[in-house]
Scaffold this motif. Structure first.
Motif, PDB file in Angstrom:
ATOM      1  N   THR A  78     -20.547  -4.469   0.427  1.00 33.04           N
ATOM      2  CA  THR A  78     -21.752  -5.230   0.737  1.00 33.04           C
ATOM      3  C   THR A  78     -21.729  -5.782   2.167  1.00 33.04           C
ATOM      4  N   PHE A 164     -31.899  -5.073  -6.193  1.00 34.07           N
ATOM      5  CA  PHE A 164     -30.543  -4.705  -6.580  1.00 34.07           C
ATOM      6  C   PHE A 164     -30.653  -3.277  -7.087  1.00 34.07           C
ATOM      7  N   ASP A 165     -30.044  -2.341  -6.390  1.00 33.38           N
ATOM      8  CA  ASP A 165     -30.110  -0.934  -6.768  1.00 33.38           C
ATOM      9  C   ASP A 165     -31.562  -0.470  -6.919  1.00 33.38           C
ATOM     10  N   TYR A 182     -25.059  -7.067 -13.186  1.00 26.23           N
ATOM     11  CA  TYR A 182     -24.088  -6.405 -12.308  1.00 26.23           C
ATOM     12  C   TYR A 182     -22.876  -5.907 -13.104  1.00 26.23           C
TER      13      TYR A 182
END
Ligand code: XMP
Ligand code: MG
Length: 200
Positions: A78, A164-165, A182
């Motif tokens: 990240t 997120f994704d 997650y």
């Protein structure tokens, strides 16, 4: 109260749609003042900044143009490295333009440092930065950011363009997701304390 989309995945709402719109309106007033008599070129950094640009552009009571750029920052996990590749370049010629880069979130600031100097090399009159969110504890660069919506804690946030994704961009609020999204362990619910009416 409006129902939150994907409610089961949301741990906490950091900023509601209403709060975001109010803050963007305040930022728009500042930008109008600063760019009086000029026509800024808003450059949205794809994809996260789509919502910020569209709301900011409609809030501004001055003529603006819009263009879009997509960049990818190489890094491990990240962490972004500041080594950036252009995925989609601008259509606009920046010569003599007043450029306002619009971002969703600034983390290390390394991507923006690179982007600002890249755009400055194209002959604009000015280049400034506007971001809805910034994580001050993560900053590794002293790139000057003129307009900041909110400073946020060092947590991964999604919604209002942030993903997120590639999921959750459509959420109207900026939220923190539950760990199970997650693949992490769920934290126990905090114990409820009964408060008597009128207390606190
Ligand atoms: P740097 O570190 O160069 O990177 O400032 C900024 C980019 O990192 C991504 N980023 C996030 N994306 N929730 C997201 O959805 C977050 O909490 C978050 N923090 C960083 C994002 O792509 C941003 O443009
Ligand atoms: Mg972004």
């Amino acid at each position: 109260m409006r129902a939150i989309d994907c409610q089961d995945d949301v741990r906490e709402v950091l900023y509601t749609e209403e709060q975001i719109h109010a803050r963007i309106a305040e930022m728009a007033r500042e930008i109008e003042r600063d760019y009086e008599g000029r026509e800024p070129l808003l450059i949205g950094v794809l994809k996260g900044a789509v919502m910020v640009v569209s709301d900011l552009a409609r809030e501004l009571r001055c003529p603006v143009k819009m263009d879009w750029m997509a960049v990818s920052s190489y890094g491990s996990g990240t962490e972004s490295s500041g080594v950036v590749r252009i995925i989609k370049d601008l259509d606009a010629d920046l010569t003599g333009r007043d450029v306002l880069i619009v971002e969703d979130i600034i983390d290390s600031g390394l991507t923006l440092t690179w982007l600002k100097s890249n755009l400055e090399s194209r002959g604009p009159n000015s280049v400034e930065i506007c971001t809805l969110l910034r994580k001050p504890s993560r900053l590794k660069s002293d790139v000057p950011v003129k307009y900041i919506g909110y400073d946020v804690p060092n947590e991964f946030v999604v919604g209002y363009g942030l993903d997120f994704d590639e999921r959750y961009r459509h959420l109207r609020d900026v939220v923190v997701l539950k760990p199970h999204v997650y693949g992490g362990e769920e934290e126990p619910e905090p114990a409820r304390v009964e408060v008597e009416e009128g207390a606190g």
